[in-house]
Design a protein around this motif. Structure first.
Motif, PDB file in Angstrom:
ATOM      1  N   LEU A  68      28.392 116.348  53.044  1.00  0.00           N
ATOM      2  CA  LEU A  68      29.709 115.711  53.104  1.00  0.00           C
ATOM      3  C   LEU A  68      30.809 116.762  53.171  1.00  0.00           C
ATOM      4  O   LEU A  68      31.805 116.596  53.884  1.00  0.00           O
ATOM      5  CB  LEU A  68      29.902 114.816  51.883  1.00  0.00           C
ATOM      6  CG  LEU A  68      31.134 113.911  51.853  1.00  0.00           C
ATOM      7  CD1 LEU A  68      31.192 113.045  53.104  1.00  0.00           C
ATOM      8  CD2 LEU A  68      31.110 113.032  50.617  1.00  0.00           C
ATOM      9  N   GLY A  71      30.982 117.889  56.537  1.00  0.00           N
ATOM     10  CA  GLY A  71      31.608 116.821  57.313  1.00  0.00           C
ATOM     11  C   GLY A  71      33.124 116.867  57.237  1.00  0.00           C
ATOM     12  O   GLY A  71      33.808 116.538  58.216  1.00  0.00           O
ATOM     13  N   THR A 172      32.469 109.522  56.669  1.00  0.00           N
ATOM     14  CA  THR A 172      32.660 110.319  55.458  1.00  0.00           C
ATOM     15  C   THR A 172      33.170 109.459  54.301  1.00  0.00           C
ATOM     16  O   THR A 172      32.714 109.595  53.164  1.00  0.00           O
ATOM     17  CB  THR A 172      33.637 111.483  55.716  1.00  0.00           C
ATOM     18  OG1 THR A 172      34.845 110.980  56.291  1.00  0.00           O
ATOM     19  CG2 THR A 172      33.024 112.513  56.636  1.00  0.00           C
ATOM     20  N   LEU A 175      30.282 107.385  53.022  1.00  0.00           N
ATOM     21  CA  LEU A 175      29.349 108.185  52.225  1.00  0.00           C
ATOM     22  C   LEU A 175      29.937 108.511  50.857  1.00  0.00           C
ATOM     23  O   LEU A 175      29.216 108.528  49.851  1.00  0.00           O
ATOM     24  CB  LEU A 175      29.002 109.476  52.976  1.00  0.00           C
ATOM     25  CG  LEU A 175      27.937 110.373  52.339  1.00  0.00           C
ATOM     26  CD1 LEU A 175      26.648 109.591  52.083  1.00  0.00           C
ATOM     27  CD2 LEU A 175      27.653 111.583  53.221  1.00  0.00           C
ATOM     28  N   ILE A 176      31.246 108.749  50.809  1.00  0.00           N
ATOM     29  CA  ILE A 176      31.913 108.974  49.523  1.00  0.00           C
ATOM     30  C   ILE A 176      31.728 107.761  48.617  1.00  0.00           C
ATOM     31  O   ILE A 176      31.384 107.880  47.432  1.00  0.00           O
ATOM     32  CB  ILE A 176      33.414 109.267  49.737  1.00  0.00           C
ATOM     33  CG1 ILE A 176      33.612 110.643  50.357  1.00  0.00           C
ATOM     34  CG2 ILE A 176      34.171 109.188  48.403  1.00  0.00           C
ATOM     35  CD1 ILE A 176      35.021 110.887  50.848  1.00  0.00           C
ATOM     36  N   MET A 197      30.484 119.053  46.784  1.00  0.00           N
ATOM     37  CA  MET A 197      31.055 118.802  48.109  1.00  0.00           C
ATOM     38  C   MET A 197      31.922 119.980  48.545  1.00  0.00           C
ATOM     39  O   MET A 197      31.884 120.400  49.713  1.00  0.00           O
ATOM     40  CB  MET A 197      31.896 117.525  48.081  1.00  0.00           C
ATOM     41  CG  MET A 197      31.132 116.255  47.778  1.00  0.00           C
ATOM     42  SD  MET A 197      32.264 114.835  47.723  1.00  0.00           S
ATOM     43  CE  MET A 197      31.197 113.581  47.008  1.00  0.00           C
TER      44      MET A 197
END
Length: 309
Positions: A68, A71, A172, A175-176, A197
């Motif tokens: 992430l 990302g 993103t 996914l968070i 992260m």
């Protein structure tokens, strides 16, 4: 609502940094790369007493967090390419409208938050998308071609750049939200996950900076290091408080992300008008008014609970 409000304020502080960087001749790319070590130091100071930071590569969430972080950098570069090739308006719309992806995942896949959406909530989500589009719309000035100006390049595959921005930002944020639901069982673990992260972002950022230095495309500027500090502290805190807001509302991204996005837009527009004399079009003003209505519809149960006490 405290953490959500703080996240909005801190995110607008990031925008103010970017707005002021050109005025003080700060290299934006370098400031972004160096801001992640500042983020890391900020996170270390927020670690709960008795905790120390470590990376356990045997954990699934560690790899997700590192990915992430990478990302974050890739999304930023994609946004820059889209802005240069397709323009600010299209890229900004793609960025803000991407909230539909984490919202849909939160509603129909994660089922998080323990909140059943009714007709008014869904209407608020629909109005939020319209409000984001209207409030960020800017009519770009046409470029008059002359012999001294390069002719516009053919778009070709460039039309895919805004699509990439839309998908990357949406992915993103989704996914968070997923990591917050699945891998952050309590608030005291939030800093650990966030720092991991940041490590991914540091690694990716320094690789790209090293390549640019070796190519002779960059020289380290002291102003960038100062900009990294003013950018890094609110950057970490804005993300940290957003995670806490998601935890506070049971990982309900369908509630948090629309209010976060349009809250940032409303506050940023107000400050831009007050301090930078940025004019708003009729469409922008209508979008901002619609955004307020959307917030009320999305969160009417929470607002009724607060004012009913």
């Amino acid at each position: 609502m405290l953490f959500l409000s703080l996240s909005i304020l801190l995110s607008v502080a990031l925008l103010l940094n970017f707005r002021l960087f050109p005025r003080y001749e700060v290299n934006t790319f370098q400031a972004i790369v160096f801001n992640y070590p500042v983020c890391f130091l900020t996170g270390l100071l927020l670690l709960p007493a008795g905790q120390s930071f470590s990376i356990d590569l045997g954990q699934t969430w560690t790899w997700l967090a590192l990915g992430l972080g990478v990302g974050f950098i890739l999304t930023f570069l994609l946004s820059g390419a889209s802005t240069q090739r397709m323009g600010i308006t299209v890229t900004s719309l793609a960025n803000n409208l991407s909230l539909v992806i984490p919202v849909c995942f939160s509603l129909f896949v994660f089922g998080a938050g323990g909140k059943s959406f009714d007709l008014f909530n869904y209407l608020g989500l629909a109005l939020a998308l319209v409000a984001v589009g209207l409030s960020t719309f800017k009519k770009e000035r046409p470029v008059v071609s002359t012999e001294d100006q390069p002719k516009p390049r053919r778009l070709g595959a460039g039309v895919l750049l805004p699509v990439g921005v839309f998908l990357f930002y949406g992915a993103t944020n989704t996914l968070i939200n997923y990591m917050n639901i699945r891998y952050i069982p309590s608030a005291d673990k939030t800093v650990q996950v966030t720092l991991t992260m940041v490590v991914g972002a540091i690694a990716a950022g320094f690789v790209m900076l090293t390549v640019r230095l070796l190519q002779g495309r960059e020289t380290i500027q002291f102003r960038s290091l100062i900009g990294a500090v003013t950018l890094g502290v609110p950057n970490f805190l804005s993300f940290y408080t957003l995670l806490l807001a998601l935890s506070q509302f049971g990982g309900n991204g369908a509630f948090v992300y629309p209010i976060y996005n349009i809250g940032v837009i409303l506050l940023a527009a107000l400050l831009a008008s007050l301090f930078f004399q940025e004019a708003l079009s009729t469409a922008n003003k209508f979008g901002l008014a619609l955004a307020i209505l959307a917030i009320g519809l999305i969160s009417w149960q929470e607002l009724a609970r607060v004012f009913g006490q």
